[in-house]
Design a protein around this motif. Structure first.
Motif, PDB file in Angstrom:
ATOM      1  N   PHE A   1       0.061   6.787   6.091  1.00 46.17           N
ATOM      2  CA  PHE A   1      -0.377   7.916   5.264  1.00 46.17           C
ATOM      3  C   PHE A   1      -1.898   8.068   5.316  1.00 46.17           C
ATOM      4  O   PHE A   1      -2.419   9.182   5.380  1.00 46.17           O
ATOM      5  CB  PHE A   1       0.104   7.746   3.825  1.00 46.17           C
TER       6      PHE A   1
ATOM      7  N   PHE B   1       6.198   8.515   5.204  1.00 40.06           N
ATOM      8  CA  PHE B   1       4.815   8.763   4.789  1.00 40.06           C
ATOM      9  C   PHE B   1       4.192   9.924   5.546  1.00 40.06           C
ATOM     10  O   PHE B   1       3.543  10.786   4.964  1.00 40.06           O
ATOM     11  CB  PHE B   1       3.979   7.504   5.001  1.00 40.06           C
TER      12      PHE B   1
ATOM     13  N   ALA C   1       0.843  -1.194   0.000  1.00 37.29           N
ATOM     14  CA  ALA C   1       0.000   0.000   0.000  1.00 37.29           C
ATOM     15  C   ALA C   1       0.882   1.250   0.000  1.00 37.29           C
ATOM     16  O   ALA C   1       0.631   2.194  -0.752  1.00 37.29           O
ATOM     17  CB  ALA C   1      -0.926  -0.002   1.212  1.00 37.29           C
ATOM     18  N   GLY C   2       1.937   1.224   0.816  1.00 38.30           N
ATOM     19  CA  GLY C   2       2.832   2.370   0.909  1.00 38.30           C
ATOM     20  C   GLY C   2       3.556   2.640  -0.397  1.00 38.30           C
ATOM     21  O   GLY C   2       3.636   3.781  -0.852  1.00 38.30           O
ATOM     22  N   LEU C   3       4.076   1.588  -1.014  1.00 35.39           N
ATOM     23  CA  LEU C   3       4.790   1.758  -2.282  1.00 35.39           C
ATOM     24  C   LEU C   3       3.854   2.303  -3.352  1.00 35.39           C
ATOM     25  O   LEU C   3       4.207   3.204  -4.108  1.00 35.39           O
ATOM     26  CB  LEU C   3       5.385   0.424  -2.737  1.00 35.39           C
TER      27      LEU C   3
ATOM     28  N   GLY D   1      -3.481   1.141  -1.835  1.00 34.05           N
ATOM     29  CA  GLY D   1      -2.587   2.289  -1.679  1.00 34.05           C
ATOM     30  C   GLY D   1      -2.842   3.346  -2.745  1.00 34.05           C
ATOM     31  O   GLY D   1      -2.876   4.541  -2.466  1.00 34.05           O
TER      32      GLY D   1
ATOM     33  N   TYR E   1       1.216   4.020  -2.845  1.00 34.94           N
ATOM     34  CA  TYR E   1       0.900   5.403  -2.485  1.00 34.94           C
ATOM     35  C   TYR E   1       1.996   6.347  -2.991  1.00 34.94           C
ATOM     36  O   TYR E   1       1.710   7.451  -3.463  1.00 34.94           O
ATOM     37  CB  TYR E   1       0.746   5.514  -0.970  1.00 34.94           C
TER      38      TYR E   1
END
Lengths: 280, 324
Positions: B147, B266, A216-218, A233, A220
């Motif tokens: 985030f 984030f 999800a972070g990547l 994400g 995002y």
């Protein structure tokens, strides 16, 4: 020993939190597998300028700022996120187990070199390793993303497995197997591996959650799953400009991540408690 | 002790050198070129591309590139940033260090106090409804993408209720001649939401460690003895048990750092906090690889050093660990 593994899973099932986690994960998998068949196309933009619509009977979770059905995007996103997590975790567990077994049972120089490399890799947080790898990559294919996430997640597992092997190496039954003339390979696969399976299982459920968060972070940051393919994400990233007027576009994708990762942690906790009742 | 420390430091240095090689290799094995992006918007003449590649040393063979990178890095020079050319990466990193340390220290402090207190509370009421719900709530915090949590808090506290600022570290409308106190209050107000986000996602680890460490100790005889002597519960818990349950928390310091640093990438991006995290996130989006390499190395150095410090603290506080 495989029998006791089954027993452990049964014990975890009798733990209320563990059962809740298993049920939720099952429901999510079903949603991911069956959902997209009954929902509209998650990438089709119906007509321009329609804007985000609040949850209603036609769109249960509303639509995003392009008018795309949110539930359909979540279902396809679930398919992608869960598939990436499962394949990547399987990959990193295999590598980690292999390296741990080799380092632990061979010992000596091989062990020293491997563990030194693992030390170095563990010093850089996984996100940074992935960012370095992915930042210059134009349009990352999903297969490459899975491979890269899987290839960067085995350091901890290899340490864990190596530790277990060192602990078990001098146990009576391993010595007995050696004394009975079992070769190195047989000792590893028939005797050591089944006994480290528990540790591996707990670490697998735990890293499932980590990988879902990581993906999800990547996505995002724009170096994971590429739009218009929906991933949770990507959906949060898309929502950051529209959430003031359409809060549902932000709320649902993140909430689904929380539910998924929470479920994997509960299952992992229940499994750990079943292996080691004292820790609960 | 000195000999041990010296050996440990040398060992760490060797690992760090390996990290440097790793970082360099990782950056270069991925397909794609850091300069590709520059020609995204408008076509670029091949001669111009060649000039830029020469400027950043990308036309050299890999081995030469690594030696140049390593040689300059030893002198504390990571080259020029591509995005902020010709600003040096070192300069850029230095200017972002302060805000990052402020945010990190705040989170660490809150985390330590709240996490320890809640963990002890859980251990004392092991198996109760309170214990179970605290575990679930903290796990839900850990499960939240940082985030997303950041944007959620922005939408509630900054947009819906208009209580707190949503971005940056200072209010640009604040008159420059405002008093010290007003300025500190301004930074403090901007600090609340990012610090809260990072605390929520990292609190679970502290609570968990403290809880299990405390449970280990509470089973021991000396706690029973202290109770038998009729000491107050508070004294038994904090003076006798907790002091002995402090060691595992030290180990946690080493585990925190990667979580905190990762979260900061984030959270700082969401809140536009002018620290290393948002620098990294921005470098990813603009493919500014010299900046990425520098932040990765800096983070690795911090992680390795915190490992040395944790071991050192262990040896100073626990004589048993010196025999190993």
């Amino acid at each position: 020993m495989i029998g006791s593994l089954r027993g452990t899973v049964a014990t975890a099932w009798h733990n209320p939190s563990g059962r809740a986690g298993i049920v939720v994960l099952g429901a999510l998998l079903t949603f991911a597998l069956v959902g997209p068949a009954f929902l509209p196309d998650p990438t089709r933009i119906p007509s321009l300028g329609q804007g985000a619509a609040a949850p209603s009977l036609t769109h249960w979770l509303g639509t995003d700022h392009f008018g795309r059905d949110l539930m359909a995007r979540l279902a396809t996103g679930a398919r992608i996120s869960l598939a990436i997590a499962m394949i990547a975790v399987a990959l990193s567990l295999s590598i980690g187990t292999a390296v741990g077994l080799v380092a632990g049972s061979l010992g000596g120089g091989v062990d020293r070199v491997l563990m030194r490399l693992v030390d170095a890799a563990l010093a850089v947080p996984r996100l940074f390793i992935l960012l370095l790898l992915l930042a210059v990559w134009e349009r990352i294919p999903i297969a490459a993303l899975v491979a890269v996430i899987g290839a960067t997640g085995w350091f901890g597992t290899s340490r864990l497995v190596r530790g277990e092997v060192l602990r078990l190496k001098n146990d009576g039954y391993i010595q007995a197997a050696r004394a009975l003339g079992a070769g190195r390979a047989r000792t590893i696969f028939r005797h050591l591996l089944p006994n480290v399976a528990g540790v591996i299982l707990v670490s697998a459920t735990l890293s499932m959650g980590d990988v879902i968060l990581l993906e999800a972070g990547l996505s995002y940051l724009g170096v994971g799953v590429q739009p218009p393919t929906p991933s949770w994400g990507v959906m949060v990233f898309d929502a950051r400009n529209s959430f003031a007027t359409a809060p549902w576009t932000l709320f649902f994708p993140g909430a689904l991540v929380v539910i998924t990762v929470l479920a994997t942690s509960l299952v992992s906790d229940a499994l750990r408690a079943a292996f080691d009742p004292r820790s609960a | 002790m000195t000999r041990w420390l010296l050996r440990r430091l040398l060992d760490t240095l060797a690992t760090f050198l390996l990290v440097a090689v790793l970082v360099f290799v990782l950056m270069r094995i991925a397909p794609g070129d850091p300069l590709d992006r520059l020609s995204d918007d408008r076509p670029m003449a091949p001669a111009e591309q060649a000039r830029l590649r020469a400027l950043f040393g990308l036309d050299q063979p890999l081995g030469t590139q690594f030696l140049q990178f390593a040689g300059a890095a030893v002198r504390g020079d990571f080259g020029a940033s591509i995005e902020y050319y010709p600003t040096r990466v070192t300069e850029l990193v230095a200017s972002r260090l302060g805000p990052s340390l402020l945010l990190g220290a705040t989170v660490l402090l809150i985390n330590l106090f709240a996490g320890v207190w809640l963990g002890v509370l859980q251990a004392r009421r092991r198996g109760s409804r309170l214990d179970r719900w605290l575990t679930r709530l903290s796990l839900a915090g850990y499960a939240a993408p940082s985030f997303w949590l950041g944007w959620m808090l922005v939408s509630i506290f900054a947009i819906e209720w208009r209580l707190l600022p949503a971005a940056q570290m200072t209010d640009p409308m604040l008159p420059p001649n405002a008093g010290c106190l007003a300025q500190a209050a301004d930074v403090g107000a901007h600090l609340i939401l990012p610090a809260l986000t990072l605390t929520i996602i990292s609190l679970a680890a502290t609570m968990r460690y403290q809880r299990s460490a405390m449970l280990e100790v509470l089973r021991l005889d000396f706690v029973l003895a202290a109770r038998a002597r009729g000491l107050s519960e508070r004294r038994v818990i904090w003076r006798h048990a907790w002091r002995n349950a402090l060691f595992p928390i030290l180990t946690l310091l080493g585990l925190w750092l990667p979580v905190l640093v990762t979260g900061a990438v984030f959270v700082e991006q969401v809140f536009n906090w002018p620290g290393l995290g948002s620098l990294t996130a921005g470098a990813v989006m603009t493919r500014d690889y010299p900046v990425l390499m520098a932040t990765a190395l800096l983070v690795a150095a911090a992680v390795l050093l915190s490992g040395v410090l944790t071991d050192l603290a262990h040896r100073l506080l626990d004589p048993r660990s010196r025999d190993q």
